[in-house]
Every structure is written in C-alpha cells, then in structure tokens.
Scaffold this motif. Sequence first.
Motif, PDB file in Angstrom:
ATOM      1  N   UNK A  17       0.828  -1.211   0.000  1.00 60.26           N
ATOM      2  CA  UNK A  17       0.000   0.000   0.000  1.00 60.26           C
ATOM      3  C   UNK A  17       0.861   1.259   0.000  1.00 60.26           C
ATOM      4  N   UNK A  18       1.910   1.274   0.815  1.00 67.88           N
ATOM      5  CA  UNK A  18       2.817   2.423   0.858  1.00 67.88           C
ATOM      6  C   UNK A  18       3.513   2.620  -0.481  1.00 67.88           C
ATOM      7  N   UNK A  19       3.992   1.536  -1.070  1.00 68.71           N
ATOM      8  CA  UNK A  19       4.692   1.609  -2.355  1.00 68.71           C
ATOM      9  C   UNK A  19       3.742   2.111  -3.440  1.00 68.71           C
ATOM     10  N   UNK A  20       2.537   1.536  -3.491  1.00 67.07           N
ATOM     11  CA  UNK A  20       1.574   1.950  -4.514  1.00 67.07           C
ATOM     12  C   UNK A  20       1.190   3.418  -4.341  1.00 67.07           C
ATOM     13  N   UNK A  21       0.895   3.832  -3.106  1.00 69.31           N
ATOM     14  CA  UNK A  21       0.497   5.216  -2.861  1.00 69.31           C
ATOM     15  C   UNK A  21       1.597   6.197  -3.262  1.00 69.31           C
ATOM     16  N   UNK A  22       2.849   5.807  -3.054  1.00 66.54           N
ATOM     17  CA  UNK A  22       3.974   6.663  -3.454  1.00 66.54           C
ATOM     18  C   UNK A  22       4.043   6.782  -4.969  1.00 66.54           C
ATOM     19  N   UNK A  69       2.672  12.435 -22.934  1.00 67.07           N
ATOM     20  CA  UNK A  69       1.511  13.000 -22.260  1.00 67.07           C
ATOM     21  C   UNK A  69       0.663  11.805 -21.840  1.00 67.07           C
ATOM     22  N   UNK A  70       0.688  11.495 -20.546  1.00 65.37           N
ATOM     23  CA  UNK A  70       0.164  10.228 -20.056  1.00 65.37           C
ATOM     24  C   UNK A  70      -1.141  10.371 -19.288  1.00 65.37           C
ATOM     25  N   UNK A  71      -2.105   9.554 -19.688  1.00 68.38           N
ATOM     26  CA  UNK A  71      -3.370   9.438 -18.965  1.00 68.38           C
ATOM     27  C   UNK A  71      -3.232   8.258 -18.014  1.00 68.38           C
ATOM     28  N   UNK A  72      -3.551   8.474 -16.743  1.00 68.31           N
ATOM     29  CA  UNK A  72      -3.383   7.435 -15.731  1.00 68.31           C
ATOM     30  C   UNK A  72      -4.735   6.824 -15.363  1.00 68.31           C
ATOM     31  N   UNK A  73      -4.771   5.481 -15.367  1.00 61.08           N
ATOM     32  CA  UNK A  73      -5.943   4.751 -14.881  1.00 61.08           C
ATOM     33  C   UNK A  73      -5.486   3.739 -13.844  1.00 61.08           C
ATOM     34  N   UNK A  74      -6.445   3.246 -13.074  1.00 59.34           N
ATOM     35  CA  UNK A  74      -6.193   2.196 -12.087  1.00 59.34           C
ATOM     36  C   UNK A  74      -7.192   1.067 -12.350  1.00 59.34           C
ATOM     37  N   UNK A  75      -6.908   0.200 -13.334  1.00 63.40           N
ATOM     38  CA  UNK A  75      -7.876  -0.835 -13.712  1.00 63.40           C
ATOM     39  C   UNK A  75      -8.144  -1.873 -12.625  1.00 63.40           C
ATOM     40  N   UNK A  76      -7.154  -2.155 -11.784  1.00 64.22           N
ATOM     41  CA  UNK A  76      -7.335  -3.095 -10.676  1.00 64.22           C
ATOM     42  C   UNK A  76      -6.550  -2.585  -9.474  1.00 64.22           C
ATOM     43  N   UNK A  77      -6.833  -3.140  -8.304  1.00 68.09           N
ATOM     44  CA  UNK A  77      -6.088  -2.757  -7.108  1.00 68.09           C
ATOM     45  C   UNK A  77      -4.602  -3.024  -7.321  1.00 68.09           C
ATOM     46  N   UNK A  78      -3.776  -2.065  -6.930  1.00 65.47           N
ATOM     47  CA  UNK A  78      -2.334  -2.238  -7.024  1.00 65.47           C
ATOM     48  C   UNK A  78      -1.767  -2.045  -8.418  1.00 65.47           C
ATOM     49  N   UNK A  79      -2.556  -1.470  -9.330  1.00 65.07           N
ATOM     50  CA  UNK A  79      -2.074  -1.315 -10.704  1.00 65.07           C
ATOM     51  C   UNK A  79      -2.352   0.099 -11.219  1.00 65.07           C
ATOM     52  N   UNK A  80      -1.309   0.714 -11.768  1.00 64.89           N
ATOM     53  CA  UNK A  80      -1.415   2.002 -12.453  1.00 64.89           C
ATOM     54  C   UNK A  80      -1.077   1.772 -13.921  1.00 64.89           C
ATOM     55  N   UNK A  81      -1.891   2.308 -14.818  1.00 66.11           N
ATOM     56  CA  UNK A  81      -1.607   2.205 -16.245  1.00 66.11           C
ATOM     57  C   UNK A  81      -1.475   3.620 -16.797  1.00 66.11           C
ATOM     58  N   UNK A  99       5.458 -10.949   0.930  1.00 66.90           N
ATOM     59  CA  UNK A  99       5.909 -11.386   2.250  1.00 66.90           C
ATOM     60  C   UNK A  99       5.740 -10.279   3.273  1.00 66.90           C
ATOM     61  N   UNK A 100       6.089 -10.566   4.486  1.00 64.18           N
ATOM     62  CA  UNK A 100       5.907  -9.643   5.608  1.00 64.18           C
ATOM     63  C   UNK A 100       6.634  -8.322   5.393  1.00 64.18           C
ATOM     64  N   UNK A 101       5.858  -7.246   5.246  1.00 63.32           N
ATOM     65  CA  UNK A 101       6.438  -5.912   5.117  1.00 63.32           C
ATOM     66  C   UNK A 101       7.199  -5.667   3.828  1.00 63.32           C
ATOM     67  N   UNK A 102       6.969  -6.506   2.824  1.00 69.50           N
ATOM     68  CA  UNK A 102       7.660  -6.351   1.539  1.00 69.50           C
ATOM     69  C   UNK A 102       6.654  -6.313   0.406  1.00 69.50           C
ATOM     70  N   UNK A 103       7.089  -5.775  -0.711  1.00 68.25           N
ATOM     71  CA  UNK A 103       6.248  -5.759  -1.905  1.00 68.25           C
ATOM     72  C   UNK A 103       7.100  -5.971  -3.146  1.00 68.25           C
ATOM     73  N   UNK A 104       6.415  -6.400  -4.200  1.00 69.24           N
ATOM     74  CA  UNK A 104       7.060  -6.568  -5.507  1.00 69.24           C
ATOM     75  C   UNK A 104       6.476  -5.492  -6.417  1.00 69.24           C
ATOM     76  N   UNK A 105       7.348  -4.668  -6.975  1.00 69.57           N
ATOM     77  CA  UNK A 105       6.938  -3.647  -7.932  1.00 69.57           C
ATOM     78  C   UNK A 105       7.444  -4.073  -9.309  1.00 69.57           C
TER      79      UNK A 105
END
Length: 147
Positions: A17-22, A69-81, A99-105
Amino acid sequence: MAQVEATTERIIAADAETVFDTLADYSGARAKLLPEHFSEYEVREGGDGEGTLVHWKLQATSKRVRDCLLEVTEPTDGQLVEKDRNSSMVTTWTVTPAGEGKSRAVVTSVWNGAGGVGGFFERAFAPKGLARIYDAVLANLAAETEK
C-alpha cells in the motif's frame, strides 16, 4: 510493426500500500523518483492516481527524446496504467505483497516498434535501455518508501 516490450521488477522492503500510494502520488512523490532521463515534468490534471494527466520528456538515448503526455488509470487494485496520448506506449506499474512488510513492484512498457532495420535495432536495444531507466526509478522508489 512488431510490439516492443520492456519489463523490470524489484522487491521493496515496504508494504504494498505504501509503495503503490507513493507511485500514484504524481503531484508529490513521483517527480522525486525520476532519474535524469526525465525532464519537463508537469501534472496537468489530477495528481493522485486515476484521472491524472502528466507530461514529461523521456530521453532514452543521447539522440532519442520521447515527448510523453500520459493518462493514468487504475484498472485493478495495485495497478497504475499510463497511456501515452502522443504514441502507442503503455506503461503498467503493478505492486503486490511479497511477504511480511515487503512488496514486488513490476513495471512493463509496450509500444508498436518501427519497421525495417531501425525496428530491428529498436527491438534489440530499446527494452534493455528502458529497463535500466525504470530500474533506477524502482531504486528511487525503494529508497523513498524504505525510510
């Protein structure tokens, strides 16, 4: 015209959540994540995920500058297009728990490549170059969120 694709990923020691929000914070954090390959960064609409319209120039090589010039969408949770209005390029950012306290970007860009000899070289070299640029973005994202 063949489709060209570049993908890179990184495990980040911060929750998804922190990574995505950033990543989605185009009006604040995103500009700080961009390496020297990006210039003329400007949020034109929105600024937080879905509905954002953002501009930048991406200098992939000394001779190749892409005006985006980029249009941003969020088609699913955790995804920016990010869909470029100026080209066929589409960049997808996906952040998932790892895993605990980690994320894959994971970041993947696809676009319609050129034909002929130029297209051959584009397919051979552009994915590696763009992956290096996005690896730098992910490294900056990790530094920003692992605080």
